[in-house]
Motif scaffolding. Structure first.
Motif, PDB file in Angstrom:
ATOM      1  N   UNK A   1       0.802  -1.213   0.000  1.00  0.00           N
ATOM      2  CA  UNK A   1       0.000   0.000   0.000  1.00  0.00           C
ATOM      3  C   UNK A   1       0.841   1.272   0.000  1.00  0.00           C
ATOM      4  N   UNK A   2       2.175   1.128   0.068  1.00  0.00           N
ATOM      5  CA  UNK A   2       3.064   2.277   0.175  1.00  0.00           C
ATOM      6  C   UNK A   2       3.726   2.572  -1.170  1.00  0.00           C
ATOM      7  N   UNK A   3       4.109   3.828  -1.395  1.00  0.00           N
ATOM      8  CA  UNK A   3       4.827   4.156  -2.629  1.00  0.00           C
ATOM      9  C   UNK A   3       6.218   3.520  -2.630  1.00  0.00           C
ATOM     10  N   UNK A   4       6.792   3.409  -3.791  1.00  0.00           N
ATOM     11  CA  UNK A   4       8.131   2.839  -3.932  1.00  0.00           C
ATOM     12  C   UNK A   4       9.124   3.672  -3.130  1.00  0.00           C
ATOM     13  N   UNK A   5       9.959   3.027  -2.284  1.00  0.00           N
ATOM     14  CA  UNK A   5      10.917   3.800  -1.482  1.00  0.00           C
ATOM     15  C   UNK A   5      12.022   4.394  -2.346  1.00  0.00           C
TER      16      UNK A   5
END
Length: 881
Positions: free
Chosen positions: A147-151
């Motif tokens: 659910x998180x953007x690409x680091x």
């Protein structure tokens, strides 16, 4: 009479509650309406949460905040601001995403390269090992990653050293490489080879500030705090009272790691400042010693020393660079700084999701903060369940005995806190959480000394929003909104009574952070568990109270005094190693006869420094016998009869001596308590806002025996004070002629339609509404008629209902109650002849929302709703002549 009680009885309530108010970019009308809704619920302060807002610190944000501040000024409300655009605090509104790598998070790592056990010749390209190790993600971390953007990716890994460690002989050698190639023949298989490196490419939040880098933390101040000051300077210290940091982290390892002490597979936090501190403490040896953060030696003391030095440096820098720097900025600009770190499952002593040391992390904050979310504290949850949401191990002992103690202790021992503690509460328990559970949670933290609260949350998003329910208003869809308001008023009244003074406790328990860093250790909550269940009040104190006596106003003598707290004994949980500083303090205390009790054994050695325990008169007891030992030595302030391990008692010294009683058990507690005070006393019910007489006997000097009767889910305050007997209310009486009312007309409605009821039908109590209508959430109204005479003494008892109850006689409300048994005196509303009696019961929203398609919600909720509906017990009248 106590001045606070006088003000409370007169309806003057202090504000100790600031709920989250989530922002998504709603319309002006919605924002203004919600400010009214929040104030109408009893909250005179609010914490603006920016997390879901699309334009934090942009034109849209200032537009919305202008509206909220305009409403706040008009309503004389106070505003706190959550200090970042993303959770957790540290994103700096995206500033780190563009910052040079030196301002970003750094980690060190170690890769073992010695190959198969029978391989003696090590010939490798070191560059093959200059990448942080991959970590197996937990279920929660894996879901969050999706659910998180690409680091952010840096690809700038750097070699620190190549080290050979002999785990038997304890030898450590730093090896040389030739053009990036290690070619070394191991003398024996006892040698392990590690490549240690430095990276920006580890941890789940790579675009967040480095908590051990002063300039990195300044990115947060420049991009959030300063921007708010530029826009609202004239409101600072007036309408805007401060900022809230939510779960700032060191951020190494995996997201929300568990069981991640030193010695486990993970990257570890780093910074240039940390390197400088380690160099001061160890010279250049830190490069050679670095693998000891992951591997052990036969000489455990050497490992204990370096791990303690490393964590001591980490947590010292967190205090200096993060919490103190942010706190100092706030104080220089006329506002305060509040919030909390992650404490779950012992993370308050670790890196990763934590900041390594609770007390140091909290140093710059104006309140000692904790949070309780997602099923952490729950009725009967002291030991069960063992597994919580997302298949995560649940440590009920910590949540019930250790969590509140952290904040209450820091608030009491740190003069800069002025006795103020805070709990973010109610959040993310799911729609099954209603006022029954919320009242239990509020009482749990109040009786453990917490005096400020941030309820989670008021959400103006279109209903239903699946983001971390429950939502207290839900755009008018929550049937328990008005009931929640009564709970807030109760919390405000209660919290005001335990503010402005300090708790009275008998025992100090040593915080176990340094012991855990060094080796085997016993968490402080195990001590507090056995003491709390025997009504021996205690606090947890860090070693820093001994190393920084001026800061904490520490005095060592026949009483151990820290700030305003005076302890009769110091209990040391089992520790394999302790630093010399605490050993020296223990020796000094013992030399003047102050009781120091070691639990389950003495330490094997000293982790840092050179000293030894004075073994004369050392007292060592088992954990099981600790409470009995303290009672036998009269190191307990009060006693109860009969014994009960779920009766909780807080003694608070303010203008008067105040005792708060909460029954966390399943059965009423009826018995006697002996307290160390004399004089007149009375009972105060903070929910009904009434005072009652007590049966009390002054047994001897400074000792009073009081009869108490505490129902589960309810609380009682005892105030030692003079009172005009005309102000005392009469105790509720059920001694009259008993009549059970069975037959009723039931109708119902959804909260958004209230009070337009429909579907009237005849029912016999107890009702089976939940079975009959398994998807219904809202109000169930029960109507009947009773014969009476005007002013006839009639009391009504509802033995159980789900959940909040309001009773009407002849269309006049007798008020809202939250917890069974619901007791009402009908007398003042009765007329001669026939009288209408109406009972309205508000359910939770669990049944209506049980089919929501949200991954986190499904994990938090039972697949089949468990909430009951309507009147689930009996309705009884008691007529007294």
């Amino acid at each position: 009479m106590n001045e606070k009680i006088e003000r409370l009885l007169a309806g003057q309530i202090e504000n100790h509650v600031a709920p989250f108010f989530w922002q998504h970019g709603e319309s002006e009308g919605t924002l203004r309406h919600y400010m009214q809704v929040i104030q109408d619920s009893g909250c005179q302060s609010v914490c603006i949460e920016s997390r879901p807002h699309p334009d934090f610190c942009g034109p849209g944000w200032w537009h919305d905040l202008d509206i909220i501040l305009d409403e706040a000024r008009a309503r004389k409300m106070k505003i706190w601001i959550l200090d970042d655009s993303r959770f957790p605090t540290g994103f700096a509104n995206g500033a780190v995403s563009k910052a040079v790598p030196s301002l970003c998070r750094q980690s060190v790592f170690a890769n073992r390269v010695d190959g198969a056990a029978n391989t003696m010749n090590i010939h490798v390209n070191v560059s093959d090992y200059i990448r942080p190790p991959k970590i197996h993600l937990s279920k929660l971390a894996a879901i969050a990653k999706k659910l998180s953007p690409e680091p952010r990716h840096f690809n700038n890994d750097k070699l620190i050293s190549v080290v050979a460690v002999n785990t038997v002989t304890n030898d450590i050698k730093q090896l040389n490489t030739d053009n990036g190639v290690l070619d070394w023949k191991r003398p024996s298989q006892q040698w392990q080879v590690y490549v240690t490196g430095l990276t920006n490419d580890a941890g789940a939040h790579r675009n967040y500030i480095n908590m051990m880098n002063q300039q990195s933390v300044k990115l947060l101040l420049d991009n959030v705090y300063e921007k708010h000051y530029q826009h609202y300077q004239t409101d600072f210290g007036k309408t805007i009272v401060g900022f809230f940091s939510d779960e700032p982290e060191l951020g190494n390892g995996q997201l929300y790691a568990q069981n991640n002490p030193l010695g486990t597979e993970q990257d570890l936090p780093w910074s240039a400042e940390l390197e400088q501190l380690l160099t001061i403490r160890t010279g250049d040896n830190w490069k050679k010693l670095l693998p000891l953060l992951w591997t052990s030696l036969a000489d455990k003391q050497k490992v204990a020393e370096f791990r303690t030095i490393y964590m001591d440096c980490v947590t010292t820098l967190v205090r200096k660079d993060f919490s103190n720097q942010v706190g100092n900025w706030c104080h220089q600009h006329g506002v305060r700084y509040i919030g909390h770190v992650i404490e779950d499952e012992g993370q308050h002593t670790k890196t990763g999701p934590g900041l390594g040391h609770y007390f140091r992390a909290m140093n710059g904050f104006d309140m000692a903060g904790i949070d309780d979310i997602g099923g952490q504290v729950m009725p009967g949850g002291e030991s069960e369940p063992k597994v919580g949401p997302m298949e995560r191990v649940r440590d009920g002992e910590f949540y019930h005995y250790g969590l509140a103690a952290l904040a209450a202790s820091e608030a009491a021992i740190n003069p800069e806190k002025h006795g103020n503690s805070l709990c973010e509460i109610f959040g993310n328990y799911g729609w099954q959480e209603g006022v029954h559970l919320e009242k239990y949670l509020a009482d749990h933290f109040l009786v453990n000394g917490i005096n400020h609260f941030v309820p989670h949350a008021f959400d103006p998003h279109e209903y239903p929003d699946t983001d971390c329910p429950p939502h207290f208003y839900a755009n008018g869809h929550n049937p328990q909104y008005r009931h929640f308001g009564q709970l807030i008023r109760y919390m405000n009244r209660s919290a005001s009574l335990i503010s402005g003074g300090h708790p009275v406790v008998s025992v100090a328990v040593l915080y176990h952070a340094e012991a855990e860093w060094a080796g085997k250790s016993q968490p402080y909550q195990k001590i507090m568990h056995v003491l709390t269940d025997r009504q021996i009040n205690s606090q947890v104190i860090p070693i820093d109270v001994f190393t920084e006596p001026e800061k904490y106003r520490t005095e060592l003598g026949h009483r151990l005094k820290v700030n305003q707290q005076e302890y009769q004994a110091l209990v040391v949980p089992y520790a394999e190693y302790l630093p010399a500083t605490i050993i020296e303090a223990i020796n000094k205390l013992q030399s003047v006869g102050f009781p120091v009790i070691f639990v389950d054994g003495l330490p094997d050695g000293v982790s840092t420094g050179k000293t030894q325990l004075n073994h004369e008169c050392l007292q060592v007891v088992s954990l099981d016998s600790l409470a009995t030992t303290l009672i036998n030595e009269e190191i307990n302030e009060l006693s109860i009869s009969p014994a009960d391990n779920r009766l909780r008692i807080l003694h608070y010294h303010g203008d008067n001596e105040i005792y708060m009683f909460v029954n966390e058990g399943k059965a009423p507690y009826v018995g006697k308590v002996v307290v160390p005070n004399n004089g007149s006393c009375y009972a105060y019910d903070a929910y009904s806002n009434q005072v009652f007489p007590l049966k009390a006997n002054n047994k001897r000097a400074n000792e009073t025996e009081i009869q108490i009767n505490i129902t589960p889910g309810k609380s009682q305050f005892i105030i030692f004070d003079q009172i005009d007997t005309t102000e005392l209310s009469k105790t509720f009486n059920t001694s009259g002629v008993r009549e059970v009312l069975l037959n009723w007309q039931r109708s119902q409605c959804h909260a958004i339609d209230y009070p337009e009821f429909y579907k009237q039908k005849s029912v016999v109590l107890p009702d089976d509404l939940a079975v009959e209508q398994p998807s219904f959430s809202g109000y169930a109204a029960y109507d009947t008629e009773i014969e009476a005479q005007a002013n006839e003494k009639i009391n009504l008892v509802i033995t159980n209902a789900a959940e909040g109850v309001e009773v009407f006689v002849n269309h006049q409300s007798l008020g809202i109650q939250l917890v069974a048994p619901y007791e009402y005196d009908l007398t003042s509303k009765l007329v001669d002849g026939e009288n209408t009696l109406r009972i309205e019961v508000a359910t939770t929203l669990e049944r209506e929302r049980s089919q929501d398609d949200n991954l986190f919600e499904k994990e938090l909720m039972n697949h089949q709703p468990l909430s009951k509906s309507g009147i689930t017990g009996k309705v009884i009248l008691y007529r007294t002549k």
